[in-house]
Design an enzyme around this catalytic site. Sequence first.
Site, PDB file in Angstrom:
ATOM      1  N   GLY B 195      56.591  61.733  95.184  1.00 45.33           N
ATOM      2  CA  GLY B 195      55.717  60.393  95.488  1.00 45.33           C
ATOM      3  C   GLY B 195      54.604  60.131  94.316  1.00 45.33           C
ATOM      4  O   GLY B 195      55.026  60.414  93.096  1.00 45.33           O
ATOM      5  N   ASP B 220      66.217  57.261  99.510  1.00 44.95           N
ATOM      6  CA  ASP B 220      65.397  58.148  99.814  1.00 44.95           C
ATOM      7  C   ASP B 220      64.452  58.543  98.686  1.00 44.95           C
ATOM      8  O   ASP B 220      65.041  59.159  97.759  1.00 44.95           O
ATOM      9  CB  ASP B 220      65.681  59.570 100.422  1.00 44.95           C
ATOM     10  CG  ASP B 220      66.566  59.343 101.697  1.00 44.95           C
ATOM     11  OD1 ASP B 220      66.196  58.749 102.512  1.00 44.95           O
ATOM     12  OD2 ASP B 220      67.780  59.496 101.746  1.00 44.95           O
ATOM     13  N   LEU B 221      63.339  58.115  98.567  1.00 48.80           N
ATOM     14  CA  LEU B 221      62.307  58.500  97.364  1.00 48.80           C
ATOM     15  C   LEU B 221      62.391  59.584  96.896  1.00 48.80           C
ATOM     16  O   LEU B 221      62.084  60.548  97.647  1.00 48.80           O
ATOM     17  CB  LEU B 221      60.822  57.970  97.860  1.00 48.80           C
ATOM     18  CG  LEU B 221      59.991  58.002  96.668  1.00 48.80           C
ATOM     19  CD1 LEU B 221      60.263  56.906  95.620  1.00 48.80           C
ATOM     20  CD2 LEU B 221      58.452  57.902  97.203  1.00 48.80           C
ATOM     21  N   ASP B 222      62.527  59.543  95.712  1.00 46.28           N
ATOM     22  CA  ASP B 222      62.688  60.882  94.951  1.00 46.28           C
ATOM     23  C   ASP B 222      63.694  61.868  95.509  1.00 46.28           C
ATOM     24  O   ASP B 222      63.374  63.269  95.256  1.00 46.28           O
ATOM     25  CB  ASP B 222      61.467  61.529  94.827  1.00 46.28           C
ATOM     26  CG  ASP B 222      60.436  60.574  94.062  1.00 46.28           C
ATOM     27  OD1 ASP B 222      60.735  59.626  93.349  1.00 46.28           O
ATOM     28  OD2 ASP B 222      59.272  60.866  94.275  1.00 46.28           O
ATOM     29  N   GLU B 223      64.910  61.551  96.185  1.00 44.49           N
ATOM     30  CA  GLU B 223      65.602  62.658  96.951  1.00 44.49           C
ATOM     31  C   GLU B 223      66.999  62.390  96.303  1.00 44.49           C
ATOM     32  O   GLU B 223      67.873  63.042  96.962  1.00 44.49           O
ATOM     33  CB  GLU B 223      65.564  62.420  98.388  1.00 44.49           C
ATOM     34  CG  GLU B 223      64.160  62.529  99.201  1.00 44.49           C
ATOM     35  CD  GLU B 223      63.931  64.018  99.366  1.00 44.49           C
ATOM     36  OE1 GLU B 223      64.854  64.969  98.782  1.00 44.49           O
ATOM     37  OE2 GLU B 223      62.944  64.485  99.778  1.00 44.49           O
TER      38      GLU B 223
END
Lengths: 277, 277, 277, 277
Positions: B195, B220-223
Amino acid sequence: MEKKTLLTHCTDEPGLISKITNICYKHQLNIIHNNEFVDNTCGHFFMRTELEGIFNDETLLHDLDQALPAGTSRRLLSSSKKRVVIMVTKEAHCLGDILMKAFDGSLNIDIAAVVGNYDHLQNLTEKFDIPYHHVSHQDLSRQEHEQRILETIEQYNADYIVLAKYMRVLTPEFVESYRHKIINIHHSFLPAFIGAKPYQQAYDRGVKIIGATAHFVTNDLDEGPIIKQDVIPVDHNFSAEDMAKAGRDVEKNVLSRALNKVVNDHVFVYENKTVIL
Amino acid sequence: MEKKTLLTHCTDEPGLISKITNICYKHQLNIIHNNEFVDNTCGHFFMRTELEGIFNDETLLHDLDQALPAGTSRRLLSSSKKRVVIMVTKEAHCLGDILMKAFDGSLNIDIAAVVGNYDHLQNLTEKFDIPYHHVSHQDLSRQEHEQRILETIEQYNADYIVLAKYMRVLTPEFVESYRHKIINIHHSFLPAFIGAKPYQQAYDRGVKIIGATAHFVTNDLDEGPIIKQDVIPVDHNFSAEDMAKAGRDVEKNVLSRALNKVVNDHVFVYENKTVIL
Amino acid sequence: MEKKTLLTHCTDEPGLISKITNICYKHQLNIIHNNEFVDNTCGHFFMRTELEGIFNDETLLHDLDQALPAGTSRRLLSSSKKRVVIMVTKEAHCLGDILMKAFDGSLNIDIAAVVGNYDHLQNLTEKFDIPYHHVSHQDLSRQEHEQRILETIEQYNADYIVLAKYMRVLTPEFVESYRHKIINIHHSFLPAFIGAKPYQQAYDRGVKIIGATAHFVTNDLDEGPIIKQDVIPVDHNFSAEDMAKAGRDVEKNVLSRALNKVVNDHVFVYENKTVIL
Amino acid sequence: MEKKTLLTHCTDEPGLISKITNICYKHQLNIIHNNEFVDNTCGHFFMRTELEGIFNDETLLHDLDQALPAGTSRRLLSSSKKRVVIMVTKEAHCLGDILMKAFDGSLNIDIAAVVGNYDHLQNLTEKFDIPYHHVSHQDLSRQEHEQRILETIEQYNADYIVLAKYMRVLTPEFVESYRHKIINIHHSFLPAFIGAKPYQQAYDRGVKIIGATAHFVTNDLDEGPIIKQDVIPVDHNFSAEDMAKAGRDVEKNVLSRALNKVVNDHVFVYENKTVIL
């Protein structure tokens, strides 16, 4: 079901991977891992194949010999523990690390014996119920001393000799007896600081990084095929002695990582270099 | 003589290496480099083969399809430069490094255009005679803004989109349009500090190492699948701002090393991970 | 309120820190950062003090001279940007990195000019509106060539000369003109692989790590005080050319990190070593 | 001549270094090493001073208390070996490394005892003539188990408790009994992969680097002040088990390096972070 490792190297030509994997396939051997490398500079092919199945060594090697170019080196190695003799002088850290890793199973070796030219490490070795031979060099010529060591070692039928901070230079005769089977840890980032007192040399030069090098021993001092190297940062705060202290962890880690590759049959020696697959 | 790279992956079964290399051999294609990997956890096989010769793509792929299990993915990729569009916000270091490496030939890419939601980097981009599109997000909804970017990018027919410190989160629609083709640099050692403001998070936690992560963007954020990571040591002397400054070199190096692997066809994406051969 | 850095070094004796900080305190200067180091081997004291306040340079230095042992070196340096001239040959990566970092403010320097013995990097330099002087060495003796360079550089009144892959050896006369002001990047982990073609030497030796070294230039080739070093792992897959390519990022990072320390007045040179506070 | 270390920390104000070093000077104590740090974010001052001379502890501390702001923490610590109790579960590598380093003098500690909730490491511990207490958790509540451990440990009057892969979570009561005196090794690069099975988590996420973190234990699981971290590269070839194996060397090295800093009085704990001087 058994596991074995096939190490093949030969002059490169088209179709080698195909030929070797075909033969394994025909023998109903499953390839668990396969790695190959072609050195385009010298036109040489290397392949390491981890196999699983029921082995008929003789026919497998025969089939390979039929299919591969003349002069091919191929070895089929079992995955059992390698027998190792360790040579030491006074410093405990490399020996200690290997003892501990053999003890807890991290290293796939049996330590047959430890040989030291001092008795400083006898107590440590015997804690682990491993025979320690104190073969002093005092009042002996280099030849006499080595002769005694060779006689001591001989009985153990070692796969490898590990020089875990053994601080004396070996004679060509000794080296020849265990060609490509003696592994040394040198306490510098070779080829920087060849020879004696590398930490003092590093201090005098004002380097900002120090290292250690694990290599096979050849007749040229500190010039054998390099297996593994690693480094740590230092700065103006480090005296030569501080460097030596800080270097211990690097030395022991490099040596045991090199040893791990060697005893699990990952290392080819070719033209004074290593290919690690 | 041409050079191409064959990327194959499929469910593992015995004899795959043999089958593929046989076909290459029959097509008189020389294998320059070959690497394979079997993921024993999920029973999947990956192979990257660099070939040299005269290619008949259609029959080669046909022969592979005949020989390999149903559901095999195989791609034959030319070694020509990949077309890349770069997206940025305000920070110059990642863009600058890629511009420089495209300029001096270190990266095998053509930079088709740079798109920024600010105009801060227009001047830098245009120094290298590359079109810069300033697509401001001001007074626009996220959807509207992205729509404009998509329209701008479309014309360039990019192989990859590189987010070189583009600081806005992309919508699922955008990501879907360039599935496994968007590469992001995240300024932390993921999954630590997901994040916003990762350096502030790192400072607050008092970590002794910071890092950067290049990954494919998913919804998926940063995933998304991680391609490359690297770290540098920090200590109590570093404020959050100092960490951000020190992190710049890691970010740019990780991004361009990841990009180098991707554009030279070394990277497989499989089950939210990468296999890099 | 101004910021300045005080660099003091002298023969060690008890009470030095106390004396220096007392004087700063009396001058109502606030110490933002203070670092000191005593080299116990040679009995020498080093201290770097970042100060904030209203400076009366003359009385401050006078007070220090009164209090400190004879022969003390103390310099009070402003925090303004240092003027730098960069010398190059053909390779772009180190120059490119410095240009970019001066451009985005990461490096506290003004690049006054770039001087090259080829014109390869003229175009790149001029993108950043910096004068480029092509001073060819062709048909000139080494002395004549350097004389022309010295004449070219002179006008810029540089604080430092940076050899950003300048591939010619400088004469003692040149080095003497800019004593401890010339910073070079050598593409090996010195003192390994001194001299020409270090990557070829590294390849031939079969090392598993390569590196780069930033150092001040002295009259002994590759023997000057080391400022910064860093390394990357390599293996049998790397040809000498691959090593050279992989080494570029290390070279440029090491050079710009060294430069960063030097231009922010962190570096003492003493007895052919650096103390970096 | 004795050696002691003075650790001072307090709210920052001008003149602190001057005041402290003046007092040392007046006491005719020679400063061997001095390091200070001001955390400008929270306005706090830290100083570590290694002193040599003839100490009158009482008057020295009295003089410091007079000169320094109210609320200053100052401790004068002797350089003798710290007493350490080690807690373990089943894994040998961290315990083994500490045993070895205490044995060869690399770590400035006396190992008073080892406590394990299994008996797996009894044999190893006793090789080094150190008492091993097997305190099984079976059929006991967490409170009962810890009570028994506390009773066992108490007699040893330990300066520090080292959790060398002790795999149970401690209760707040236990932690409170040894505030900032319990050092744990967590087998991930915190704050990534908090909690159980970090290597499995790392494998599932597909990271390219794994690490280890040594930290003081607080009541928030894996959230205590970090002392040391280190990492190693991994890739798709590593199963979760391979990562665990490869991680062992990092874990043991990080733990013993952290321990080395702590027992030589280099570490301040402040606001859930460490300052290491």
